[in-house]
Design a protein around this motif. Structure first.
Motif, PDB file in Angstrom:
ATOM      1  N   THR A 207       0.841  -1.208   0.000  1.00 49.01           N
ATOM      2  CA  THR A 207       0.000   0.000   0.000  1.00 49.01           C
ATOM      3  C   THR A 207       0.876   1.258   0.000  1.00 49.01           C
ATOM      4  OG1 THR A 207      -1.516  -1.296   1.351  1.00 49.01           O
ATOM      5  CG2 THR A 207      -2.032   1.027   1.107  1.00 49.01           C
TER       6      THR A 207
ATOM      7  N   ALA B  47       2.232   2.130  -3.438  1.00 47.52           N
ATOM      8  CA  ALA B  47       1.238   2.776  -4.317  1.00 47.52           C
ATOM      9  C   ALA B  47       1.041   4.233  -3.928  1.00 47.52           C
ATOM     10  CB  ALA B  47      -0.090   2.025  -4.237  1.00 47.52           C
ATOM     11  N   LYS B  48       1.120   4.517  -2.616  1.00 49.99           N
ATOM     12  CA  LYS B  48       0.859   5.888  -2.151  1.00 49.99           C
ATOM     13  C   LYS B  48       1.994   6.856  -2.457  1.00 49.99           C
ATOM     14  CE  LYS B  48      -2.523   5.113   1.493  1.00 49.99           C
ATOM     15  NZ  LYS B  48      -2.723   4.978   2.927  1.00 49.99           N
TER      16      LYS B  48
ATOM     17  N   LEU C 116       2.999   7.052 -10.596  1.00 54.38           N
ATOM     18  CA  LEU C 116       1.986   6.096 -10.152  1.00 54.38           C
ATOM     19  C   LEU C 116       2.084   4.782 -10.950  1.00 54.38           C
ATOM     20  CD1 LEU C 116      -0.161   6.340  -7.991  1.00 54.38           C
ATOM     21  CD2 LEU C 116      -1.805   6.946  -9.752  1.00 54.38           C
ATOM     22  N   ARG C 117       2.261   4.911 -12.268  1.00 53.86           N
ATOM     23  CA  ARG C 117       2.395   3.702 -13.109  1.00 53.86           C
ATOM     24  C   ARG C 117       3.622   2.904 -12.667  1.00 53.86           C
ATOM     25  NH1 ARG C 117       0.859   7.404 -17.451  1.00 53.86           N
ATOM     26  NH2 ARG C 117      -1.357   7.029 -17.827  1.00 53.86           N
TER      27      ARG C 117
ATOM     28  N   SER D  46       4.970   2.954  -9.646  1.00 56.32           N
ATOM     29  CA  SER D  46       4.663   2.370  -8.330  1.00 56.32           C
ATOM     30  C   SER D  46       3.898   1.054  -8.491  1.00 56.32           C
ATOM     31  CB  SER D  46       3.790   3.325  -7.506  1.00 56.32           C
ATOM     32  OG  SER D  46       4.458   4.514  -7.283  1.00 56.32           O
ATOM     33  N   TYR D  47       2.940   1.056  -9.417  1.00 54.57           N
ATOM     34  CA  TYR D  47       2.151  -0.168  -9.607  1.00 54.57           C
ATOM     35  C   TYR D  47       2.989  -1.277 -10.244  1.00 54.57           C
ATOM     36  CZ  TYR D  47      -2.167   1.515  -7.636  1.00 54.57           C
ATOM     37  OH  TYR D  47      -3.121   1.947  -6.738  1.00 54.57           O
TER      38      TYR D  47
ATOM     39  N   ARG E 267       4.856  -2.692  -7.337  1.00 54.74           N
ATOM     40  CA  ARG E 267       3.909  -3.494  -6.554  1.00 54.74           C
ATOM     41  C   ARG E 267       3.733  -4.888  -7.159  1.00 54.74           C
ATOM     42  NH1 ARG E 267      -0.815  -1.479  -3.447  1.00 54.74           N
ATOM     43  NH2 ARG E 267      -2.208  -2.748  -4.701  1.00 54.74           N
TER      44      ARG E 267
ATOM     45  N   SER F 241      -9.022  -3.672  -7.821  1.00 50.31           N
ATOM     46  CA  SER F 241      -7.877  -3.083  -8.518  1.00 50.31           C
ATOM     47  C   SER F 241      -8.072  -3.020 -10.037  1.00 50.31           C
ATOM     48  CB  SER F 241      -6.581  -3.820  -8.170  1.00 50.31           C
ATOM     49  OG  SER F 241      -6.705  -5.179  -8.473  1.00 50.31           O
TER      50      SER F 241
ATOM     51  N   LYS G 109      -6.348  -0.279 -12.664  1.00 54.98           N
ATOM     52  CA  LYS G 109      -5.436  -0.648 -13.756  1.00 54.98           C
ATOM     53  C   LYS G 109      -5.921  -0.057 -15.076  1.00 54.98           C
ATOM     54  CE  LYS G 109      -3.664  -4.833 -11.667  1.00 54.98           C
ATOM     55  NZ  LYS G 109      -4.089  -6.200 -11.399  1.00 54.98           N
TER      56      LYS G 109
ATOM     57  N   TYR H  72      -9.135   8.356  -9.391  1.00 51.72           N
ATOM     58  CA  TYR H  72      -8.121   7.426  -8.877  1.00 51.72           C
ATOM     59  C   TYR H  72      -8.164   7.382  -7.348  1.00 51.72           C
ATOM     60  CZ  TYR H  72      -3.850   5.509  -7.094  1.00 51.72           C
ATOM     61  OH  TYR H  72      -2.980   4.755  -6.353  1.00 51.72           O
TER      62      TYR H  72
ATOM     63  N   SER I  13      -8.816   4.094  -5.270  1.00 54.74           N
ATOM     64  CA  SER I  13      -7.704   3.554  -4.472  1.00 54.74           C
ATOM     65  C   SER I  13      -8.066   3.503  -2.982  1.00 54.74           C
ATOM     66  CB  SER I  13      -6.417   4.348  -4.690  1.00 54.74           C
ATOM     67  OG  SER I  13      -6.581   5.659  -4.229  1.00 54.74           O
TER      68      SER I  13
END
Ligand code: HEM
Length: 150
Positions: free
Chosen positions: A26, A29-30, A38-39, A41-42, A45, A101, A105, A120, A124
């Motif tokens: 988490t 993602a934050k 953000l992309r 971060s994912y 993840r 999720s 995506k 978003y 989220s």
């Protein structure tokens, strides 16, 4: 070292390698402040989640192996409760986290520009709430494993 001792060793390593990255999913993602971040971060993840899946699977296999080697465990409250909680957490993947999720995506793929849209944050918030709940389950399991209270 006995076979049982070896299984316990694998179990504990799996807990660290699998659960450690799980608890920071988490936060990763934050940390994204723009759409590019953000992309990324994912993407991180997704890689960390591999550890969670492998570690989680090993935890279940080794946990059950210990049960079959020492069947009295199936009569222990802490063991059965942990097993049930673990299976609930496992089922939350496809039942809750997957559907929560999916729209995120899709948004990450389709959104143009660098500014993160309000949509978003709305989506989220739901996903992170589920992840916090799941982390809570794992904390309870870890406490049960160590304290074996009943
Ligand atoms: C989130 C998942 C789990 C984590 C993080 C975890 C972690 C741990 C840890 C750290 C220990 C060592 C505790 C100690 O001996 O002081 C332990 C022991 C143990 N775990 Fe787990 N575990 C998990 C899931 C499971 C599951 C699902 C089962 C059963 C199917 C299981 C069965 C056992 C057993 C039988 C022991 C005792 C080993 C012994 O001392 O003889 N664990 N676990």
């Amino acid at each position: 070292m006995t076979f049982y001792g070896t299984v316990v060793l694998i179990h504990i390593f799996s807990a660290i390698i699998g659960m450690g990255p799980g608890f920071i999913l988490t936060i990763v993602a934050k940390t994204g402040n723009t759409m590019t971040e953000l992309r990324h971060s994912y993407k991180i993840r997704k890689k960390l989640h591999m550890f969670v899946m492998i570690g989680g699977l090993l935890l279940l296999i080794t946990g059950l192996t210990m049960g079959f080697l020492n069947t009295i465990l199936f009569h222990m409250g802490w063991y059965v409760t942990s097993l049930v909680l673990f299976l609930i957490a496992l089922a939350m993947g496809p039942v809750v986290l997957g559907p929560a999720s999916k729209p995120i995506k899709a948004l990450l793929e389709s959104h143009k520009g660098e500014e993160i849209p309000e949509e978003y944050y709305r989506l989220s918030k739901i996903l992170f709430r589920c992840e916090h709940f799941e982390n809570g389950i794992f904390i309870v399991i870890i406490a049960l494993m160590i304290l074996k209270p009943f």
